[in-house]
Design a protein around this motif. Structure first.
Motif, PDB file in Angstrom:
ATOM      1  N   ILE A  29      34.685  42.833  41.837  1.00 36.28           N
ATOM      2  CA  ILE A  29      35.990  42.195  41.678  1.00 36.28           C
ATOM      3  C   ILE A  29      36.745  42.934  40.579  1.00 36.28           C
ATOM      4  O   ILE A  29      36.217  43.176  39.497  1.00 36.28           O
ATOM      5  CB  ILE A  29      35.843  40.706  41.322  1.00 36.28           C
ATOM      6  CG1 ILE A  29      35.060  39.970  42.419  1.00 36.28           C
ATOM      7  CG2 ILE A  29      37.219  40.069  41.108  1.00 36.28           C
ATOM      8  CD1 ILE A  29      34.671  38.540  42.056  1.00 36.28           C
ATOM      9  N   VAL A  30      37.991  43.284  40.889  1.00 34.45           N
ATOM     10  CA  VAL A  30      38.811  44.103  40.002  1.00 34.45           C
ATOM     11  C   VAL A  30      40.044  43.312  39.567  1.00 34.45           C
ATOM     12  O   VAL A  30      40.710  42.726  40.420  1.00 34.45           O
ATOM     13  CB  VAL A  30      39.256  45.393  40.732  1.00 34.45           C
ATOM     14  CG1 VAL A  30      40.007  46.307  39.809  1.00 34.45           C
ATOM     15  CG2 VAL A  30      38.072  46.116  41.338  1.00 34.45           C
ATOM     16  N   PRO A  31      40.364  43.281  38.269  1.00 33.36           N
ATOM     17  CA  PRO A  31      41.585  42.575  37.868  1.00 33.36           C
ATOM     18  C   PRO A  31      42.806  43.105  38.624  1.00 33.36           C
ATOM     19  O   PRO A  31      42.961  44.317  38.819  1.00 33.36           O
ATOM     20  CB  PRO A  31      41.701  42.877  36.371  1.00 33.36           C
ATOM     21  CG  PRO A  31      40.318  43.190  35.936  1.00 33.36           C
ATOM     22  CD  PRO A  31      39.671  43.870  37.129  1.00 33.36           C
ATOM     23  N   ARG A  32      43.652  42.193  39.037  1.00 31.38           N
ATOM     24  CA  ARG A  32      44.834  42.561  39.824  1.00 31.38           C
ATOM     25  C   ARG A  32      45.668  43.630  39.129  1.00 31.38           C
ATOM     26  O   ARG A  32      46.145  44.556  39.764  1.00 31.38           O
ATOM     27  CB  ARG A  32      45.708  41.325  40.048  1.00 31.38           C
ATOM     28  CG  ARG A  32      45.163  40.335  41.028  1.00 31.38           C
ATOM     29  CD  ARG A  32      46.051  39.096  41.088  1.00 31.38           C
ATOM     30  NE  ARG A  32      47.445  39.422  41.244  1.00 31.38           N
ATOM     31  CZ  ARG A  32      48.073  39.596  42.399  1.00 31.38           C
ATOM     32  NH1 ARG A  32      47.415  39.460  43.534  1.00 31.38           N
ATOM     33  NH2 ARG A  32      49.353  39.890  42.435  1.00 31.38           N
ATOM     34  N   ASN A  33      45.855  43.488  37.833  1.00 27.55           N
ATOM     35  CA  ASN A  33      46.726  44.428  37.125  1.00 27.55           C
ATOM     36  C   ASN A  33      46.035  45.744  36.772  1.00 27.55           C
ATOM     37  O   ASN A  33      46.669  46.636  36.218  1.00 27.55           O
ATOM     38  CB  ASN A  33      47.312  43.784  35.875  1.00 27.55           C
ATOM     39  CG  ASN A  33      46.249  43.409  34.864  1.00 27.55           C
ATOM     40  OD1 ASN A  33      45.058  43.466  35.136  1.00 27.55           O
ATOM     41  ND2 ASN A  33      46.680  42.999  33.689  1.00 27.55           N
ATOM     42  N   GLY A  34      44.760  45.882  37.113  1.00 30.53           N
ATOM     43  CA  GLY A  34      44.051  47.111  36.764  1.00 30.53           C
ATOM     44  C   GLY A  34      43.327  47.773  37.912  1.00 30.53           C
ATOM     45  O   GLY A  34      42.592  48.743  37.700  1.00 30.53           O
ATOM     46  N   TYR A  35      43.546  47.288  39.128  1.00 32.56           N
ATOM     47  CA  TYR A  35      42.779  47.844  40.252  1.00 32.56           C
ATOM     48  C   TYR A  35      43.090  49.322  40.476  1.00 32.56           C
ATOM     49  O   TYR A  35      42.202  50.111  40.782  1.00 32.56           O
ATOM     50  CB  TYR A  35      43.015  47.030  41.541  1.00 32.56           C
ATOM     51  CG  TYR A  35      44.255  47.437  42.293  1.00 32.56           C
ATOM     52  CD1 TYR A  35      44.208  48.460  43.234  1.00 32.56           C
ATOM     53  CD2 TYR A  35      45.485  46.853  42.022  1.00 32.56           C
ATOM     54  CE1 TYR A  35      45.344  48.866  43.901  1.00 32.56           C
ATOM     55  CE2 TYR A  35      46.617  47.245  42.685  1.00 32.56           C
ATOM     56  CZ  TYR A  35      46.554  48.260  43.618  1.00 32.56           C
ATOM     57  OH  TYR A  35      47.680  48.664  44.266  1.00 32.56           O
ATOM     58  N   ARG A  36      44.346  49.697  40.301  1.00 35.21           N
ATOM     59  CA  ARG A  36      44.751  51.091  40.545  1.00 35.21           C
ATOM     60  C   ARG A  36      44.113  52.029  39.517  1.00 35.21           C
ATOM     61  O   ARG A  36      43.596  53.084  39.870  1.00 35.21           O
ATOM     62  CB  ARG A  36      46.271  51.207  40.500  1.00 35.21           C
ATOM     63  CG  ARG A  36      46.790  52.561  40.926  1.00 35.21           C
ATOM     64  CD  ARG A  36      48.282  52.646  40.787  1.00 35.21           C
ATOM     65  NE  ARG A  36      48.947  51.534  41.433  1.00 35.21           N
ATOM     66  CZ  ARG A  36      50.030  51.630  42.192  1.00 35.21           C
ATOM     67  NH1 ARG A  36      50.577  52.800  42.388  1.00 35.21           N
ATOM     68  NH2 ARG A  36      50.572  50.575  42.736  1.00 35.21           N
ATOM     69  N   ASP A  37      44.135  51.641  38.236  1.00 41.52           N
ATOM     70  CA  ASP A  37      43.510  52.460  37.193  1.00 41.52           C
ATOM     71  C   ASP A  37      42.009  52.604  37.418  1.00 41.52           C
ATOM     72  O   ASP A  37      41.439  53.682  37.221  1.00 41.52           O
ATOM     73  CB  ASP A  37      43.769  51.858  35.816  1.00 41.52           C
ATOM     74  CG  ASP A  37      45.225  51.932  35.398  1.00 41.52           C
ATOM     75  OD1 ASP A  37      45.967  52.795  35.912  1.00 41.52           O
ATOM     76  OD2 ASP A  37      45.629  51.104  34.552  1.00 41.52           O
ATOM     77  N   PHE A  38      41.369  51.517  37.830  1.00 41.15           N
ATOM     78  CA  PHE A  38      39.935  51.553  38.109  1.00 41.15           C
ATOM     79  C   PHE A  38      39.654  52.537  39.245  1.00 41.15           C
ATOM     80  O   PHE A  38      38.755  53.389  39.142  1.00 41.15           O
ATOM     81  CB  PHE A  38      39.441  50.149  38.445  1.00 41.15           C
ATOM     82  CG  PHE A  38      37.955  50.032  38.647  1.00 41.15           C
ATOM     83  CD1 PHE A  38      37.055  50.498  37.700  1.00 41.15           C
ATOM     84  CD2 PHE A  38      37.449  49.420  39.772  1.00 41.15           C
ATOM     85  CE1 PHE A  38      35.685  50.379  37.876  1.00 41.15           C
ATOM     86  CE2 PHE A  38      36.075  49.284  39.968  1.00 41.15           C
ATOM     87  CZ  PHE A  38      35.201  49.761  39.022  1.00 41.15           C
TER      88      PHE A  38
END
Length: 144
Positions: A29-38
């Protein structure tokens, strides 16, 4: 999986406040505001994001979910995650920039439909949250 690569993955997961569900890396599960950076940090390591599953983020452990099922408390934030049951395959791409673009397009365009015709979209909600299913060197869903 070698120890150096696993250490890199674990460091990225922690830094991005991503949360593996269960053991291993099959569903993170990836935070919505950080999925792209991840995703930008994972893909150059040779990691393929093969699919995206979907979770409802519920901001308080005392609050019931609205549309997901059961799930774990958040390791990094107040609240918990309720599994939605949808899993979308990410189209495979020839290079890392195209793979990242495919992941972003899938996440940003997600519209989760319900019986009766209602729906919730990633763009129109603050609760619909992606989780990445990872694959590296043919070791899909590595489990520790």
């Amino acid at each position: 999986m070698n120890a150096d690569l696993r250490s890199q993955w674990d460091g990225l997961i922690s830094r991005h406040k991503a949360q593996p569900v269960g053991s291993g890396y099959i569903d993170i599960i990836v935070p919505r505001n950080g999925y792209r950076d991840f995703a930008q940090d994972l893909i150059p390591l040779g990691v393929s994001i093969d699919a995206v599953s979907w979770w409802e983020y519920v901001p308080s452990c005392a609050q019931p979910n609205s549309y997901g099922m059961g799930g774990p408390p958040s390791d990094f934030f107040e609240g918990w995650f309720a599994e939605c049951g949808d899993v979308d395959n990410v189209p495979q791409a020839e290079d890392s920039s195209m793979h990242l673009r495919a992941v972003v397009e899938l996440v940003e365009s997600k519209d989760l439909g319900f019986r009766g015709g209602s729906s919730i979209s990633f763009a129109g909600s603050t609760s619909l949250t992606p989780a990445f299913w990872l694959n590296v060197d043919g070791m899909e869903g590595y489990s520790s």
